[in-house]
Design an enzyme around this catalytic site. Structure first.
Site, PDB file in Angstrom:
ATOM      1  N   GLY A  94       2.213   5.079  -0.614  1.00 34.09           N
ATOM      2  CA  GLY A  94       1.400   4.145  -1.368  1.00 34.09           C
ATOM      3  C   GLY A  94       0.161   3.801  -0.576  1.00 34.09           C
ATOM      4  N   GLY A  96      -3.118   0.587  -0.312  1.00 38.21           N
ATOM      5  CA  GLY A  96      -3.776  -0.619  -0.768  1.00 38.21           C
ATOM      6  C   GLY A  96      -5.227  -0.580  -0.350  1.00 38.21           C
ATOM      7  N   TYR A  98      -6.633  -2.058   2.126  1.00 34.44           N
ATOM      8  CA  TYR A  98      -6.799  -2.000   3.576  1.00 34.44           C
ATOM      9  C   TYR A  98      -5.667  -1.266   4.281  1.00 34.44           C
ATOM     10  CZ  TYR A  98      -9.857  -5.899   2.297  1.00 34.44           C
ATOM     11  OH  TYR A  98     -10.810  -6.683   1.712  1.00 34.44           O
ATOM     12  N   VAL A 101       0.720   3.574   3.314  1.00 31.04           N
ATOM     13  CA  VAL A 101       2.140   3.525   3.638  1.00 31.04           C
ATOM     14  C   VAL A 101       2.681   4.950   3.744  1.00 31.04           C
ATOM     15  CG1 VAL A 101       4.408   2.654   2.989  1.00 31.04           C
ATOM     16  CG2 VAL A 101       2.351   1.330   2.416  1.00 31.04           C
ATOM     17  N   LYS A 116       3.726   0.832   7.166  1.00 35.58           N
ATOM     18  CA  LYS A 116       2.463   0.351   6.600  1.00 35.58           C
ATOM     19  C   LYS A 116       1.422   0.352   7.708  1.00 35.58           C
ATOM     20  CE  LYS A 116       0.534  -3.588   4.007  1.00 35.58           C
ATOM     21  NZ  LYS A 116       0.850  -4.915   3.411  1.00 35.58           N
ATOM     22  N   ASP A 210       1.890 -12.527  -5.718  1.00 35.92           N
ATOM     23  CA  ASP A 210       1.364 -11.233  -6.150  1.00 35.92           C
ATOM     24  C   ASP A 210       2.484 -10.375  -6.740  1.00 35.92           C
ATOM     25  OD1 ASP A 210      -0.537  -9.293  -6.653  1.00 35.92           O
ATOM     26  OD2 ASP A 210      -0.453  -8.434  -4.627  1.00 35.92           O
TER      27      ASP A 210
END
Length: 353
Positions: A94, A96, A98, A101, A116, A210
């Site tokens: 995955g 994001g 910033y 993963v 991460k 979130d």
């Protein structure tokens, strides 16, 4: 970068002190589930002003400014090996704004883990000084069967690595995109597990802020809440003024820009998750202006496809969680008694016990 350089700067940290700042941000989510998730990167801006020409009579030349050396995760493969971990960088689990993963094998414990990787040089001051320290500090306190667990934190050069539980089935968004809506009974079990995890977080006075399908990970026999980048530890009656999370899952009080109870906004977001799981569609279109969405939320103007047949217990439960007036919305603890959730609680508690 040589292996000696990596060895000299690799360290693990136990405590990080957050600095206070203010911020407001939204992450985007496609309202059509069949649309692939965005995988691009935003263009980088230069923070270096253009230099003016030196004065003609000067015999000194301006010193050339150099940016900090950039590292990528492959530079730390040997450092991971010394920690007893075999890092797989062939594909990302995955990503994001910033972080990225990856999967790794922890030979010390004979288990798969997710890593991460966070590039500190990419972080805004808010994320670096407030959200990231808060994420790590709160995450360390969370030990629950239905929350993705944090194993360790490492730092090297400009990178921070967080190792965590690995979910072999991916995230819930991809699951729904691939398989369509989830059968009501199975979705009810998932909701019960997520509600138990959320109720535990709230009992620790920690709000997630979130909750969305992308932040729910499927394991072999359960689902777990993950991604604690916007968590906050607050007193029960404290209002939050940081409007974070994903617009599609946001409670009306966030879209209205007023102080909100983050525990009750979490309940709303999980209600949206429940709706999406059984209908395979978002209840509200994030492309619409906030005031339009708020009015749609007030009047419950969402559409359940005619091909989807849901029981009254299911509909009344996610509607209770998506109660417009936050003061009338049930807490996470009260949600455990909702008719769609309560039939599964005994099974969930037996597993977690």
């Amino acid at each position: 970068m040589t292996s000696q350089e990596t060895r000299a700067t690799w360290s693990s940290r136990e405590h990080t002190q957050p600095m206070q700042s203010t911020g407001s941000m939204y992450t985007r989510h496609h309202s059509t589930l069949s649309t692939p998730r965005h995988t691009g990167t935003q263009p980088r801006n230069s923070y270096m002003p253009t230099r003016s020409t030196p004065h003609q009579t000067s015999t000194h030349y301006p010193r050339k400014r150099t940016e900090a050396k950039r590292y990528v995760i492959e530079d730390f493969r040997q450092a991971f090996e010394r920690k007893g971990m075999d890092l797989d960088t062939t594909r990302k689990l995955g990503r994001g704004k910033y972080s990225k993963v990856y999967k790794a094998v922890d030979k010390n414990n004979n288990r798969l883990v997710a890593v991460k990787a966070i590039d500190v040089l990419e972080l805004t001051s808010d994320v670096k000084n407030k959200f990231l320290p808060r994420e790590i500090s709160c995450w360390r306190k969370l030990k629950n069967q239905f929350l993705v667990g944090l194993h360790a934190q490492y730092e090297a050069q400009n990178m921070i690595f967080l190792t965590m539980e690995y979910g072999s089935q991916g995230d819930l968004l991809r699951y729904v995109q691939d398989k369509g809506g989830i059968q009501e009974r199975k979705a009810g079990l998932f909701m019960s597990q997520l509600m138990r995890g959320l109720q535990y977080m709230h009992s620790k006075q920690i709000a997630h802020r979130d909750i969305k399908l992308e932040n729910i990970i499927l394991f072999d026999n359960c689902v777990k809440l993950s991604d604690f980048g916007f968590v906050r530890q607050v007193e029960q009656n404290t209002m939050s003024l940081t409007f974070c999370g994903s617009k599609s899952y946001s409670a009306p009080e966030l879209l209205r820009g007023i102080g909100y109870n983050p525990f009750l906004s979490d309940v709303w977001s999980l209600g949206v998750v429940g709706f999406v799981m059984v209908t395979n569609r978002m209840p509200f279109d994030e492309k619409k202006p906030n005031n339009v969405i708020v009015e749609l939320q007030r009047t419950r103007q969402y559409v359940i496809p005619q091909t989807v047949h849901l029981t009254v217990s299911c509909i009344s439960s996610f509607e209770a969680m998506m109660t417009f007036d936050a003061k009338e919305r049930p807490s996470s603890n009260e949600c455990l008694a909702l008719p769609w959730i309560i039939p599964h609680i005994e099974m969930v508690d037996r597993r977690s016990g």
